[in-house]
Enzyme design. Structure first.
Site, short mmCIF file in Angstrom:
data_model
loop_
_atom_site.label_atom_id
_atom_site.label_comp_id
_atom_site.label_asym_id
_atom_site.label_seq_id
_atom_site.Cartn_x
_atom_site.Cartn_y
_atom_site.Cartn_z
N HIS A 146 0.82 -1.22 0.00
CA HIS A 146 0.00 0.00 0.00
C HIS A 146 0.86 1.27 0.00
O HIS A 146 0.36 2.36 -0.33
CB HIS A 146 -0.93 0.00 1.22
N ALA A 147 2.12 1.15 0.35
CA ALA A 147 3.00 2.32 0.29
C ALA A 147 3.25 2.77 -1.14
O ALA A 147 3.65 3.91 -1.38
CB ALA A 147 4.34 2.00 0.97
#
Length: 567
Positions: A146-147
Site C-alpha cells: 500500500h506504500a
C-alpha cells in the site's frame, strides 16, 4: 531517487508481523483466446518483463534513513530479478472455488520482502472445477504494498500489464532503464536536514488553509446542517488481528445494481453496494447473536488525486465514514437510509476539504509514527479504544471493455485488502466487463466461516433485488415516476411502500422493467425537445459573449470524487 510522502510511509510504519499492509487482487483469465489455447508460463514472464517500464513501482525499492529520522526513499533497484516477483504454482485436484479461496488467503497472509521491490504476482493453475469460469482458466494473485499505490494508481498498474486486444504488443521504452546505486547513509542524512529545515513553513501554510474550513464545518455541525455518521458500535471485527487471513466473494451484474438504484431517486451504485454490504453484515452478526443496536460504520476511501496526477503512483486519498444500515431489516428502508447517510457524509467531507487531513500526514515525524504503531499493537489498544469505524468498503472502478494479458482474456477480478488491529474486515468492490465483485478479507479468528459470509452477501443482494422489483411494480411508484420532475421532488420516498416478497433473483428481462423503459423514452423526448428549442433561439437571437462571462464560465470548483464504479 524520490521520497515517500507521509501517507505512503504510514503504511510502512503501521505494518506488523500480524498485519502486512499490501493490497491486491485475484484475476481470472481464459486461455482460449490465446493461439493454440495454451499459454506457457515463460510467455507470461516475458510479457511482464516487456512492460516493466510502464510503471515505476515495478523496479523501485526502499532506502531507509538512519534511525528512521525521516521518511524512506525509492530508488531503482540494481539487483532487480523478475523471477523473484513472478511465481508459478497450482491448486491440487479437484481445484474448486473453496481451494482457490484458501490458497489466496495463505498467499495474502505473507508479508512482502522490504529489501526488494514491494510486489509479487502468483500465476495459479489448476482451476478445473471452479464454477462459472471457462475450463482451463488460470488466476493471477497480485500483492502490491500500500506504500506504492492506492485504488486509482493501482488501476494504472493493472493497465500496464493488460491490452485491449489479444495480439497487442507493448510500446518499447523511450529510453533504456538505468539502475541506481543504493544511497549512502550520509546522503540520506543530508537530505533529511534540508527537509527538516523547510517543514515549519509548509506546516504553517497547511494550517492557514485548513483552519477556516474546519471552523465552518464545526459551525454547521453545531447548527445541525451537517451530521456525523453516528456512534461506532464494537463488534468482533474491532479487536487485535491474528496473522491468518480468509478470503471469499460474490459477483453481480452492474445492470442489476443500476436497476435497484432507480427505485430510490438520487441513489447511486455506490449506495446500492453499501446497502448490500450492510445487509450482509447484519445477517452475519445476527447469526452469531452479536448484532448491535446501532448501525455499523464503514470507512470509504475518497480520491483527492488531481486530474494531472491520475497516472502517478503513491497514495492520494482521504476518507469518509458512512452508516451502512445494518440496524435496518427492510432492504428498501436500508437503501434509503444509506443514501441519506452518504449525502450527509459527502457534505461534511466537502465542508472540511477531503485533502485537508491528508495534508497533515506529511508532518507526522517518522520516529513518532513508528513508535505509535508499535505501542498500539504491543499494548493491544484496539481492544480498549473507541474506534472511528468498524470496517472498510472500497469501490474501485474498472473498464467495461474486455482486457487481455499475454493474449488471455480477463474474465473476472476480486479485490484483496489489508486489515489491522481494530479494523479486521475490508470489503473491496471491483467493477469490470459489466460485472461487480464484492469480496472480503478478514482475520481467520474473526471470520472462521468466510463461505457463510459470502453467502450473506448473496442473500443480501437477493432480498434487495426482490424488494426493488416489488417497489418498481407498485402503482404509487409508477405514478411518482410519471410525474413532472418538480412534482416528483416534492414526493417523499417514504410514500412508496417498501414491501419484501419473493427473494429469488432469477433472470431479469426487459418486460420486468416497465418503469425504467418509460423513463428512458421520456428522457429521450425531453432531450430532443430541448435541442430543437435551443436551435430556434440560437437562430433568432445570438448575443455576443463578454470576456467577463467567458472567465466566469471557465472557473470551476474542485469537487470530491469518491472511488466508485461507473454509474
Amino acid at each position: 531517487m524520490e521520497q515517500l510522502s507521509g501517507m505512503d510511509a504510514s503504511f510502512l510504519y503501521f505494518e506488523t508481523k500480524n498485519a502486512p499492509m499490501h493490497i491486491g487482487s485475484v484475476a481470472v483469465y481464459d486461455q482460449t483466446t490465446v493461439p493454440g489455447g495454451v499459454l506457457a508460463f515463460k510467455e507470461i514472464l516475458k510479457n511482464y518483463e516487456a512492460r516493466l517500464h510502464l510503471s515505476r513501482a515495478f523496479r523501485q525499492r526502499l532506502a531507509y534513513v538512519p534511525a528512521n529520522l525521516d521518511h524512506p526513499y525509492w530508488f531503482e533497484d540494481p539487483d532487480f530479478d523478475i523471477e523473484f516477483h513472478v511465481r508459478h504454482i497450482a491448486l491440487p485436484h479437484p481445484g474448486d472455488w473453496r481451494q482457490l479461496c484458501i490458497q489466496v488467503a495463505r498467499l495474502h497472509s505473507r508479508a512482502l520482502d522490504t529489501n526488494r521491490p514491494l510486489w509479487e504476482f502468483y500465476v495459479l493453475e489448476g482451476l478445473d472445477n471452479v464454477e462459472g469460469i471457462p475450463k482451463g482458466s488460470f488466476a493471477v494473485v497480485s500483492k502490491v504494498h500500500h506504500a506504492i499505490i492506492d485504488g486509482v494508481s493501482g488501476a494504472e498498474m493493472t493497465a500496464a500489464i493488460h491490452d485491449l486486444k489479444p495480439d497487442a504488443k507493448p510500446e518499447p521504452p523511450k529510453e533504456p532503464w538505468v539502475p541506481e546505486r543504493e544511497p549512502l547513509a550520509l546522503e540520506l542524512l543530508a537530505r533529511t536536514a534540508g527537509h527538516t529545515a523547510v517543514q515549519p513553513f509548509r506546516l504553517a501554510n497547511v494550517i492557514a488553509r485548513s483552519v477556516p474550513a474546519l471552523a465552518r464545518a464545526g459551525l454547521k455541525m453545531s447548527t445541525g446542517d451537517l451530521k456525523s455518521s453516528g456512534p461506532v458500535p464494537r463488534t468482533r471485527f474491532n479487536a487485535c488481528v491474528s496473522p491468518h487471513r480468509v478470503f471469499d466473494g460474490r459477483s453481480f451484474a452492474i445492470d442489476d445494481l443500476k436497476f435497484i438504484r432507480t427505485v430510490v431517486p438520487g441513489a447511486t451504485i455506490n449506495d446500492v453496494v453499501l446497502t448490500i454490504c450492510g445487509g450482509a453484515l447484519r445477517k452475519y452478526l445476527e447469526d452469531k447473536e452479536e448484532l448491535p443496536g446501532d448501525s455499523l460504520i464503514a470507512m470509504t476511501p475518497i480520491s483527492v488525486r488531481p486530474p494531472e496526477n491520475q497516472k502517478s503512483a503513491g497514495n492520494q486519498v482521504s476518507a469518509m465514514t458512512v452508516a451502512v444500515g445494518s440496524d435496518i431489516a427492510d432492504p428498501m428502508k436500508r437503501l434509503e437510509a444509506v443514501f441519506e447517510h452518504t449525502t450527509d457524509s459527502k457534505e461534511l467531507t466537502n465542508a472540511v476539504g477531503a485533502k485537508t487531513m491528508t495534508d497533515y500526514t506529511q508532518f507526522i515525524p517518522s520516529t513518532t509514527a513508528g513508535l505509535a504503531a508499535r505501542l498500539y499493537t504491543g499494548l493491544g489498544l484496539a481492544n480498549r479504544m473507541t474506534l472511528p469505524m468498524n470496517c472498510v468498503i472500497t469501490n474501485v472502478p474498472g473498464p467495461n471493455i474486455p482486457l487481455y494479458m499475454t493474449g488471455a482474456r480477463l474474465v473476472t477480478q476480486f479485490g484483496l485488502g489489508p486489515i489491522l488491529d481494530g479494523m479486521g474486515l475490508i470489503m473491496p468492490v471491483f467493477s469490470y466487463g459489466g460485472q461487480i465483485t464484492i469480496s472480503l478479507t478478514s482475520c481467520r479468528e474473526m471470520v472462521p466461516d468466510p463461505a457463510f459470509f459470502a453467502q450473506c452477501i448473496q442473500e443480501s443482494f437477493d432480498e434487495l433485488m426482490a424488494a426493488a422489483k416489488t417497489r418498481a411494480a407498485s402503482p404509487k411508484f409508477k405514478k411518482m415516476m410519471a410525474a413532472s420532475p418538480k412534482k416528483r421532488a416534492s414526493l417523499t420516498r417514504s410514500a412508496v411502500p417498501a414491501h419484501q416478497s419473493d427473494t429469488s433473483l432469477g433472470s431479469r428481462t426487459t418486460d420486468e422493467l416497465p418503469v425504467a423503459k418509460a423513463q428512458t423514452k421520456a428522457k429521450a423526448k425531453t432531450k430532443a425537445k430541448r435541442k430543437t428549442t435551443a436551435k430556434k433561439k440560437t437562430a433568432t437571437k445570438k448575443k455576443p459573449v463578454s470576456a467577463k462571462a467567458k472567465a466566469t464560465a471557465a472557473t470551476t470548483d474542485t469537487k470530491v470524487v469518491p472511488l466508485r464504479a461507473a454509474e
